[in-house]
Design a protein around this motif. Structure first.
Motif, PDB file in Angstrom:
ATOM      1  N   LEU A 168       0.814  -1.215   0.000  1.00 44.11           N
ATOM      2  CA  LEU A 168       0.000   0.000   0.000  1.00 44.11           C
ATOM      3  C   LEU A 168       0.849   1.266   0.000  1.00 44.11           C
ATOM      4  CD1 LEU A 168      -2.745  -1.066   2.587  1.00 44.11           C
ATOM      5  CD2 LEU A 168      -2.952  -0.982   0.091  1.00 44.11           C
ATOM      6  N   GLU A 169       2.134   1.118   0.372  1.00 42.27           N
ATOM      7  CA  GLU A 169       3.046   2.260   0.389  1.00 42.27           C
ATOM      8  C   GLU A 169       3.991   2.193  -0.809  1.00 42.27           C
ATOM      9  OE1 GLU A 169       2.546   4.591   2.407  1.00 42.27           O
ATOM     10  OE2 GLU A 169       1.236   3.584   3.849  1.00 42.27           O
ATOM     11  N   ARG A 170       4.150   3.302  -1.482  1.00 43.60           N
ATOM     12  CA  ARG A 170       5.057   3.351  -2.624  1.00 43.60           C
ATOM     13  C   ARG A 170       6.481   3.585  -2.148  1.00 43.60           C
ATOM     14  NH1 ARG A 170       1.895   7.100  -7.117  1.00 43.60           N
ATOM     15  NH2 ARG A 170       0.069   5.728  -7.405  1.00 43.60           N
ATOM     16  N   CYS A 171       7.382   2.755  -2.609  1.00 44.16           N
ATOM     17  CA  CYS A 171       8.778   2.856  -2.190  1.00 44.16           C
ATOM     18  C   CYS A 171       9.633   2.104  -3.195  1.00 44.16           C
ATOM     19  CB  CYS A 171       8.933   2.252  -0.788  1.00 44.16           C
ATOM     20  SG  CYS A 171      10.590   2.399  -0.099  1.00 44.16           S
ATOM     21  N   ASP A 172      10.855   2.597  -3.434  1.00 43.23           N
ATOM     22  CA  ASP A 172      11.732   1.871  -4.353  1.00 43.23           C
ATOM     23  C   ASP A 172      12.104   0.533  -3.738  1.00 43.23           C
ATOM     24  OD1 ASP A 172      14.701   2.109  -3.144  1.00 43.23           O
ATOM     25  OD2 ASP A 172      13.639   4.000  -2.805  1.00 43.23           O
ATOM     26  N   GLU A 173      12.361  -0.443  -4.591  1.00 44.26           N
ATOM     27  CA  GLU A 173      12.522  -1.826  -4.144  1.00 44.26           C
ATOM     28  C   GLU A 173      13.725  -2.020  -3.232  1.00 44.26           C
ATOM     29  OE1 GLU A 173      11.224  -5.627  -3.649  1.00 44.26           O
ATOM     30  OE2 GLU A 173      10.232  -3.952  -4.670  1.00 44.26           O
ATOM     31  N   SER A 174      14.814  -1.322  -3.507  1.00 45.45           N
ATOM     32  CA  SER A 174      16.006  -1.507  -2.676  1.00 45.45           C
ATOM     33  C   SER A 174      15.768  -1.023  -1.249  1.00 45.45           C
ATOM     34  CB  SER A 174      17.202  -0.774  -3.288  1.00 45.45           C
ATOM     35  OG  SER A 174      16.958   0.630  -3.356  1.00 45.45           O
ATOM     36  N   THR A 175      15.124   0.141  -1.107  1.00 36.36           N
ATOM     37  CA  THR A 175      14.807   0.650   0.227  1.00 36.36           C
ATOM     38  C   THR A 175      13.816  -0.269   0.929  1.00 36.36           C
ATOM     39  OG1 THR A 175      15.181   2.943  -0.470  1.00 36.36           O
ATOM     40  CG2 THR A 175      13.870   2.604   1.522  1.00 36.36           C
ATOM     41  N   LYS A 176      12.844  -0.764   0.187  1.00 37.61           N
ATOM     42  CA  LYS A 176      11.838  -1.656   0.751  1.00 37.61           C
ATOM     43  C   LYS A 176      12.485  -2.915   1.314  1.00 37.61           C
ATOM     44  CE  LYS A 176       7.547  -4.070  -0.426  1.00 37.61           C
ATOM     45  NZ  LYS A 176       6.517  -4.279  -1.470  1.00 37.61           N
ATOM     46  N   GLN A 177      13.374  -3.524   0.548  1.00 33.89           N
ATOM     47  CA  GLN A 177      14.030  -4.745   1.007  1.00 33.89           C
ATOM     48  C   GLN A 177      14.941  -4.473   2.207  1.00 33.89           C
ATOM     49  OE1 GLN A 177      13.155  -7.751   0.073  1.00 33.89           O
ATOM     50  NE2 GLN A 177      11.681  -6.735  -1.284  1.00 33.89           N
ATOM     51  N   GLN A 178      15.555  -3.297   2.229  1.00 28.98           N
ATOM     52  CA  GLN A 178      16.405  -2.924   3.361  1.00 28.98           C
ATOM     53  C   GLN A 178      15.576  -2.817   4.642  1.00 28.98           C
ATOM     54  OE1 GLN A 178      18.725   0.673   2.813  1.00 28.98           O
ATOM     55  NE2 GLN A 178      18.880   1.018   5.017  1.00 28.98           N
ATOM     56  N   ILE A 179      14.434  -2.146   4.554  1.00 27.29           N
ATOM     57  CA  ILE A 179      13.570  -1.975   5.731  1.00 27.29           C
ATOM     58  C   ILE A 179      12.990  -3.312   6.174  1.00 27.29           C
ATOM     59  CG2 ILE A 179      11.381  -0.976   6.509  1.00 27.29           C
ATOM     60  CD1 ILE A 179      12.086   1.488   4.791  1.00 27.29           C
ATOM     61  N   ILE A 180      12.608  -4.152   5.230  1.00 29.94           N
ATOM     62  CA  ILE A 180      12.085  -5.480   5.561  1.00 29.94           C
ATOM     63  C   ILE A 180      13.143  -6.286   6.310  1.00 29.94           C
ATOM     64  CG2 ILE A 180      11.446  -7.713   4.545  1.00 29.94           C
ATOM     65  CD1 ILE A 180       9.872  -6.156   2.432  1.00 29.94           C
ATOM     66  N   ALA A 181      14.390  -6.200   5.836  1.00 30.79           N
ATOM     67  CA  ALA A 181      15.476  -6.933   6.501  1.00 30.79           C
ATOM     68  C   ALA A 181      15.759  -6.363   7.886  1.00 30.79           C
ATOM     69  CB  ALA A 181      16.734  -6.881   5.635  1.00 30.79           C
ATOM     70  N   GLU A 182      15.795  -5.040   8.003  1.00 31.40           N
ATOM     71  CA  GLU A 182      16.106  -4.403   9.288  1.00 31.40           C
ATOM     72  C   GLU A 182      15.055  -4.706  10.354  1.00 31.40           C
ATOM     73  OE1 GLU A 182      18.522  -0.457   7.629  1.00 31.40           O
ATOM     74  OE2 GLU A 182      16.524  -0.263   8.502  1.00 31.40           O
ATOM     75  N   THR A 183      13.812  -4.778   9.935  1.00 28.66           N
ATOM     76  CA  THR A 183      12.731  -5.047  10.890  1.00 28.66           C
ATOM     77  C   THR A 183      12.497  -6.542  11.092  1.00 28.66           C
ATOM     78  OG1 THR A 183      11.149  -4.737   9.065  1.00 28.66           O
ATOM     79  CG2 THR A 183      11.519  -2.858  10.543  1.00 28.66           C
ATOM     80  N   ALA A 235       5.334   2.005   8.121  1.00 23.47           N
ATOM     81  CA  ALA A 235       5.483   3.435   8.385  1.00 23.47           C
ATOM     82  C   ALA A 235       6.778   3.976   7.792  1.00 23.47           C
ATOM     83  CB  ALA A 235       5.439   3.689   9.889  1.00 23.47           C
ATOM     84  N   LEU A 236       7.846   3.196   7.875  1.00 23.02           N
ATOM     85  CA  LEU A 236       9.143   3.651   7.358  1.00 23.02           C
ATOM     86  C   LEU A 236       9.172   3.670   5.831  1.00 23.02           C
ATOM     87  CD1 LEU A 236      11.524   1.802   9.841  1.00 23.02           C
ATOM     88  CD2 LEU A 236      11.125   4.266   9.690  1.00 23.02           C
ATOM     89  N   LEU A 237       8.355   2.842   5.191  1.00 20.11           N
ATOM     90  CA  LEU A 237       8.312   2.829   3.727  1.00 20.11           C
ATOM     91  C   LEU A 237       7.846   4.165   3.163  1.00 20.11           C
ATOM     92  CD1 LEU A 237       6.841  -0.718   2.938  1.00 20.11           C
ATOM     93  CD2 LEU A 237       9.208   0.050   2.696  1.00 20.11           C
ATOM     94  N   ARG A 238       7.158   4.945   3.978  1.00 17.44           N
ATOM     95  CA  ARG A 238       6.705   6.266   3.536  1.00 17.44           C
ATOM     96  C   ARG A 238       7.839   7.282   3.520  1.00 17.44           C
ATOM     97  NH1 ARG A 238       1.944   9.059   5.960  1.00 17.44           N
ATOM     98  NH2 ARG A 238       1.814   9.846   3.834  1.00 17.44           N
ATOM     99  N   LYS A 239       8.994   6.894   4.052  1.00 14.66           N
ATOM    100  CA  LYS A 239      10.137   7.804   4.184  1.00 14.66           C
ATOM    101  C   LYS A 239       9.729   9.077   4.934  1.00 14.66           C
ATOM    102  CE  LYS A 239      12.455   6.138   0.001  1.00 14.66           C
ATOM    103  NZ  LYS A 239      13.025   6.502  -1.322  1.00 14.66           N
ATOM    104  N   PRO A 240       9.218   8.912   6.159  1.00 13.27           N
ATOM    105  CA  PRO A 240       8.706  10.076   6.899  1.00 13.27           C
ATOM    106  C   PRO A 240       9.821  10.973   7.416  1.00 13.27           C
ATOM    107  CG  PRO A 240       8.747   8.176   8.336  1.00 13.27           C
ATOM    108  CD  PRO A 240       9.143   7.678   6.964  1.00 13.27           C
ATOM    109  N   GLN A 241       9.472  12.217   7.627  1.00 13.31           N
ATOM    110  CA  GLN A 241      10.366  13.136   8.317  1.00 13.31           C
ATOM    111  C   GLN A 241      10.090  13.123   9.819  1.00 13.31           C
ATOM    112  OE1 GLN A 241       8.922  15.982   5.408  1.00 13.31           O
ATOM    113  NE2 GLN A 241      10.991  16.810   5.255  1.00 13.31           N
TER     114      GLN A 241
END
Length: 206
Positions: A35-50, A76-82
Motif C-alpha cells: 500500500l506504500e510506494r517505495c523503491d525496491e532496494s529501500t523496501k528490502q532494506q527496511i524489511i530486513a532491518e525489521t 510506516a518507514l516505507l513512507r520515508k517520513p520526516q
C-alpha cells in the motif's frame, strides 16, 4: 498538527497502539506493505532491518504482537517520513522483542533522518533513550531533557507517591538534526492545546 507555522510539506508516519483488521479481510503482510510506494532496494532494506522477511505470506491477523508491531513499523518507514509518531509501540511485546525494537527505534534518526515522537509509559526507555520528554498527568507536568525532568518537583512528587505508574503518559522525542525545528513546533502545539483545554476546564467549572 495544524498550524500556519508548521511546514505542511512535512511527511508524517504513524504506528498505532493497536491494529486489528477483520479476520474476514484477506490481508497478507506483503499486501499491507504494498500500500506504500517505495523503491525496491529501500523496501528490502527496511524489511530486513525489521526482521519480517519470513512473514510476507502470513496473514496480518495471525501475527504475534511483536511481529505485528515490526510489520507496522516497516510500513510506516516505507513512507520515508520526516516525523515518525509511535503510540505505545512496545505494548504486548515480550522482553526480548521489546529490547530489540527499542534499539532499532533509537537508531532511526541516524539511519533515515527522521524524528521520532513516541507516547510511552515505560520510564526506563523514556529516561535513557530520548532527547526530550513531555510528562502528562491530566495536564503537562513538566518537560525538557530527561535529566531536567527527573529533577522537576512535580515529577518527583508524582513518582514519590503510591500512584500507579501507567497513569502517567510520557511523550518522548528522538530528534534528527534536520527535523529539530519541526519537532519543537509540534511540542509547542502540545503546550498550546494543554493551555486551551485547561481554559475550557476552568470555564466549565464556573
Amino acid at each position: 498538527v495544524c498550524s500556519s507555522d508548521l511546514d505542511r510539506s512535512l511527511k508524517f508516519s504513524y504506528v498505532p497502539q493497536k491494529f486489528n483488521p477483520s479476520h474476514s479481510l484477506p490481508l497478507r503482510v506483503q499486501d499491507l506493505l504494498a500500500l506504500e510506494r517505495c523503491d525496491e532496494s529501500t523496501k528490502q532494506q527496511i524489511i530486513a532491518e525489521t526482521g519480517i522477511e519470513k512473514l510476507q505470506e502470513a496473514k496480518v491477523q495471525q501475527l504475534s504482537g511483536g511481529e505485528r508491531q515490526r510489520v507496522l513499523l516497516a510500513r510506516a518507514l516505507l513512507r520515508k517520513p520526516q516525523v515518525l509518531v509511535l503510540d505505545e509501540p512496545m505494548q504486548g511485546l515480550d522482553i526480548q522483542s521489546e529490547a530489540e525494537l527499542y534499539e532499532y527505534v533509537r537508531s532511526l534518526p541516524e539511519r533515515y533522518g527522521c524524528a521520532v515522537v513516541m507516547v510511552s509509559h515505560d520510564l526506563q526507555w523514556v529516561m535513557q533513550g530520548t532527547h526530550r520528554v513531555v510528562c502528562l498527568n491530566k495536564h503537562i507536568c513538566c518537560s525538557g531533557s530527561p535529566e531536567n525532568v527527573q529533577q522537576h518537583p512535580e515529577y518527583q512528587a508524582i513518582f514519590g507517591t503510591q500512584r500507579v505508574f501507567y497513569q502517567i503518559i510520557m511523550i518522548t522525542v528522538l530528534m534528527a538534526i534536520a527535523q529539530r525545528q519541526a519537532v519543537n513546533m509540534i511540542i509547542d502545539h502540545i503546550f498550546t492545546l494543554n493551555r486551551k483545554l485547561n481554559q475550557i476546564g476552568r470555564a466549565s467549572c464556573r
